[in-house]
Write an enzyme that holds these catalytic residues in place. Structure first.
Site, PDB file in Angstrom:
ATOM      1  CG  ASP A 192      -9.160   1.718  -0.889  1.00  0.00           C
ATOM      2  OD1 ASP A 192      -8.356   1.547  -1.819  1.00  0.00           O
ATOM      3  OD2 ASP A 192      -8.811   1.874   0.296  1.00  0.00           O
ATOM      4  CG  ASP A 208      -2.230   0.653   1.048  1.00  0.00           C
ATOM      5  OD1 ASP A 208      -2.358   1.470   0.110  1.00  0.00           O
ATOM      6  OD2 ASP A 208      -3.157   0.374   1.833  1.00  0.00           O
TER       7      ASP A 208
END
Length: 388
Positions: A215, A154
């Protein structure tokens, strides 16, 4: 609409093709998030029990046999205090993972399941756990020691570090002595303009796939927003992707009650046409039969995993329907006739010559057509395989 559609593949190189088709598996984040109170939430806590249970269900419920081969542990697995052991290595929380990650990886491997974990190119993950910035070599070597097969990396921090950090992790993984698929979230932190993102640099950094944008959340507005983003930027995204370097629109919501069965079919169809990873974000213990049928549809999976490796795109965008297409290795073309509206719509598509049409959902041949017409339910997608 002609079957002879113009598609191009991306240029650039990756050092080793570790993901010849889009990865498939299951990930905990969408439903289980960062729940670490195991005394209160023993069935949904991020711990060893959850991941051994999901490994077992992946196998017993037919997902592994269908191609869903990985169990992905997302954020919050790390010990927070101390952040690293005396050798400077990350380690899993010992209360929640008492046997450690080498044991957990072996548990998965003994069932022919691949072991996937998470870190970030920042000092701490998005949930505040220790991460890998400036520790890329140590962490890559640690992951290899544990038998990790896939790592999602990430962002979560200073974006100016990414052009250094992501290549550093990529090189460290390549030199770790183990084949580890590398998922980079680098472009997800660079805004919505896909044409401005350094995809060539990402491939050069050994990224095998990348999370491009927002997301996904467990609702139709989020899902449909990602679909629209992929529709708008289809040509750019198609040209950025190739075999072993895939765009990732995020997890499958299929299996959850936050979307309908028609919406689930839309996600499966358009993710497959987009050559997207099929990584489930559900609770495998409670997937409804109607959604499980979609997830295990072998003809849909075959389109997603098609060996030509060319991403499909939206080729027609009308007020009441959209047409998405993807060329396939044997010369067929996959069609998605998508209805984004709140009512049923009749959708017609015309081919350049008489063509055979097969319904992916029903898994049956519909006949030969020059013009094919069907009624598509609200938020649904007719999914077709068309051949000469």
């Amino acid at each position: 609409m002609s079957l002879q559609l113009l598609f191009t593949a991306a240029t650039g190189t990756v050092s080793k093709n570790l993901a010849p088709t889009p990865p498939m598996g299951w990930m905990n984040w969408e439903i289980f998030r960062c729940q670490t109170d195991c005394s209160k939430y023993n069935e949904s806590c991020i711990n060893e029990y959850l991941f051994t249970t999901m490994t077992d269900r992946l196998v017993s419920d037919g997902y592994l046999a269908a191609g869903y081969e990985g169990i992905h542990i997302d954020d919050c697995w790390m010990r927070k205090n101390p952040e690293r052991d005396p050798q400077g290595k990350l380690f899993p929380d010992p209360e929640r993972f008492p046997h450690g990650f080498k044991w957990l990886g072996e548990y998965m491997h003994n069932k022919s399941v691949k072991f996937a974990i998470y870190t970030a190119e920042s000092p701490h993950t998005c949930a505040g756990y220790p991460a890998s910035a400036d520790h890329e070599v140590t962490d890559a070597d640690t992951f290899a020691e544990w038998g990790v097969d896939y790592v999602k990396v990430d962002g979560c921090g200073d974006k100016t570090y990414y052009p250094t950090g992501y290549p550093a992790m990529g090189n460290a993984l390549v030199n770790s002595g183990r084949d580890i698929v590398y998922s980079c979230s680098w472009p997800a932190y660079l805004g919505s303009n896909e044409s401005s993102k350094p995809y060539t640099a990402m491939a050069a950094a050994h990224c095998n796939l990348w999370r491009n944008w927002a997301d996904i959340q467990c609702n139709w507005n989020s899902l449909s927003g990602i679909i629209e983003h992929w529709g708008q930027w289809g040509s750019v995204l198609r040209d950025a992707a190739k075999t072993g370097a895939w765009n990732d629109p995020d997890m499958l919501l299929i299996g959850n009650d936050c979307i309908t069965a028609d919406e689930a079919r839309t996600q499966m169809a358009l993710w497959s046409i987009s050559a997207a990873p099929l990584i489930m974000g559900n609770d495998l213990r409670i997937v409804p039969d109607s959604h499980k049928e979609i997830l295990l549809n072998k003809e849909a999976i075959a389109i997603d995993q098609d060996s030509l490796g060319v991403q499909g795109i939206r080729v027609q965008n009308e007020a009441t329907f959209q047409v998405w297409t993807r060329p396939l290795a044997n010369g067929d073309v996959a069609y998605g006739l998508y209805n984004p509206t709140s009512t049923s719509q009749t959708v017609r598509v015309t081919f350049d010559s008489e063509s055979k049409v097969r319904d992916i959902w029903e898994q049956k041949d519909l006949g030969s057509f020059t013009t094919y017409s069907t009624t598509v339910p609200s938020h649904g997608t007719a999914f077709l395989r068309v051949s000469k």
